[in-house]
Design an enzyme around this catalytic site. Structure first.
Site, short mmCIF file in Angstrom:
data_model
loop_
_atom_site.label_atom_id
_atom_site.label_comp_id
_atom_site.label_asym_id
_atom_site.label_seq_id
_atom_site.Cartn_x
_atom_site.Cartn_y
_atom_site.Cartn_z
N GLY A 19 3.54 -5.56 10.93
CA GLY A 19 4.16 -5.62 9.58
C GLY A 19 5.36 -5.06 9.52
O GLY A 19 6.41 -5.02 10.19
N LYS A 28 3.58 15.12 4.98
CA LYS A 28 3.50 13.84 4.54
C LYS A 28 2.31 13.76 3.44
O LYS A 28 2.44 12.97 2.49
CB LYS A 28 3.37 12.70 5.72
CG LYS A 28 3.26 11.17 5.38
CD LYS A 28 4.73 10.96 4.91
CE LYS A 28 4.53 9.39 4.85
NZ LYS A 28 4.50 8.34 5.89
N SER A 43 2.27 2.60 -1.84
CA SER A 43 1.75 1.53 -1.22
C SER A 43 0.24 1.15 -1.63
O SER A 43 -0.26 0.22 -1.45
CB SER A 43 1.72 1.85 0.38
OG SER A 43 0.97 3.19 0.77
N ILE A 73 6.59 -1.93 9.16
CA ILE A 73 6.69 -0.84 9.85
C ILE A 73 6.87 -1.26 11.30
O ILE A 73 7.70 -0.86 12.31
CB ILE A 73 5.87 0.13 9.65
CG1 ILE A 73 6.31 1.18 8.49
CG2 ILE A 73 6.20 1.44 10.79
CD1 ILE A 73 7.54 1.77 8.63
N GLY A 74 5.56 -1.85 11.88
CA GLY A 74 5.48 -2.20 13.17
C GLY A 74 6.60 -3.17 13.67
O GLY A 74 7.01 -3.17 14.90
#
Length: 323
Positions: free
Chosen positions: A9, A204, A273, A11-12
């Protein structure tokens, strides 16, 4: 170096494009119109650092790729237990799984040391179903500090950040981590090998555990949550409780609640997200963000009343949205 990106997607595909620029043999696994566009045109990256297109092999058939050196896992964590058919054709002796996961990973206590070494976290690895597919000894952790989105099929818009911190569960500076890091850096990204990635995980998580569920419950942006006084107080308490759980597990992330809130407010009117997934009718990735920390609080006997309350309400939201 041969790399497969499972779940290519936003990021990938961004990582795949960078590794391709570094000269790696990259294969993207995706589906639907996004896959069709990448097959025809490659990955188009739109970035303040400069636009570019990477011509890269894309498929929905992992068997066509065969065994690889590294699998970069871009799937949401709630898809891990079912991803065996995608992963198995890519594995050989020594294949690394670099999991770009938010929240507490399934491998968290693998080679952790101390009294919790090897313990399974039910919230993220129910019944061992994830470990059965993604063997912890193959895992290299990855904490993503980059923000991207799909501007359209085959088009990735890079918004900010280029850092992908990686690290071994046993805290070693391994050859496989260094190899992957060097390729990422050759492709123009930051990819430090951290001696203890668990600290990065908690840094994070400090934002994800609070802003993500609260945004889904309120439909508010980052700026709105930070500027609403009583909501901000709830988020502060959630962050404080999270740091207490981290400390009980031997982690002391080098960041304060105040600094984390200030950074979030600077992001502006961004929708998390989790909120975006809710609006699109997708499953909510809250187990690894929130339920896991509540479970860890139980293991370490740390009281987390605010986290427990928000987790209970969020669970109802996730159940209803999945119905």
């Amino acid at each position: 170096m041969k790399v497969a990106v499972v779940g290519a997607g936003a990021i990938g595909a961004y990582v795949g494009a960078a590794l391709t620029r570094a000269g790696a043999d990259v294969h993207l696994i995706a589906r639907g119109p996004h896959l069709a566009a990448m097959k025809q045109h490659g990955v188009r990256v739109l970035s303040p650092r400069g636009d570019h297109t990477a011509r890269v092999h894309a498929t929905d058939r992992p068997a066509d790729i065969g065994p690889v050196d590294h699998v970069f896992l871009g799937l949401k964590a709630n898809s891990y237990a079912a991803c065996g058919p995608l992963i198995e054709p890519l594995l050989k002796d020594g294949t690394t799984i670099v999991a770009a996961q938010n929240g507490i990973p399934w491998w968290y206590f693998h080679r952790h040391g101390g009294p919790y070494d090897g313990q399974r976290i039910e919230s993220v690895d129910p019944g061992g179903t994830v470990s059965a597919v993604l063997a912890p000894e193959r895992a290299v952790g990855c904490v993503v500090y980059a923000a991207t989105e799909l501007a359209g099929p085959g088009v990735v818009r890079h918004l900010e950040g280029t850092r992908f911190s990686v690290g071994e569960p046993d805290r070693s500076l391994s050859g496989r981590c260094r190899e992957f890091s060097e390729a990422m850096r050759a492709g123009g990204l930051k990819c430090p090998v951290e001696p203890d990635l668990r600290n990065d995980i908690w840094i994070k998580l400090l934002g994800n555990i609070s802003f993500n569920p609260i945004s889904a419950l309120t439909r508010a942006t980052m700026r709105e949550m930070c500027r609403h006084r009583t909501t901000r107080e709830v988020i502060e308490q959630m962050m404080t409780e999270t740091l207490q759980v981290a400390a009980a597990l031997g982690c002391r992330p080098a960041i304060s609640v105040e600094r984390r809130l200030a950074g979030a407010e600077r992001v502006g009117d961004h929708r998390t997200s989790t909120l975006q997934d809710l609006e699109k009718g997708k499953p909510l990735e809250l187990d690894v963000l929130l339920a896991a920390v509540v479970e860890l609080a139980g293991i370490t006997a740390v009281p987390v009343p605010t986290l427990r309350t928000v987790a209970a309400i969020s669970d109802l939201l996730a159940t209803r949205s999945a119905a």
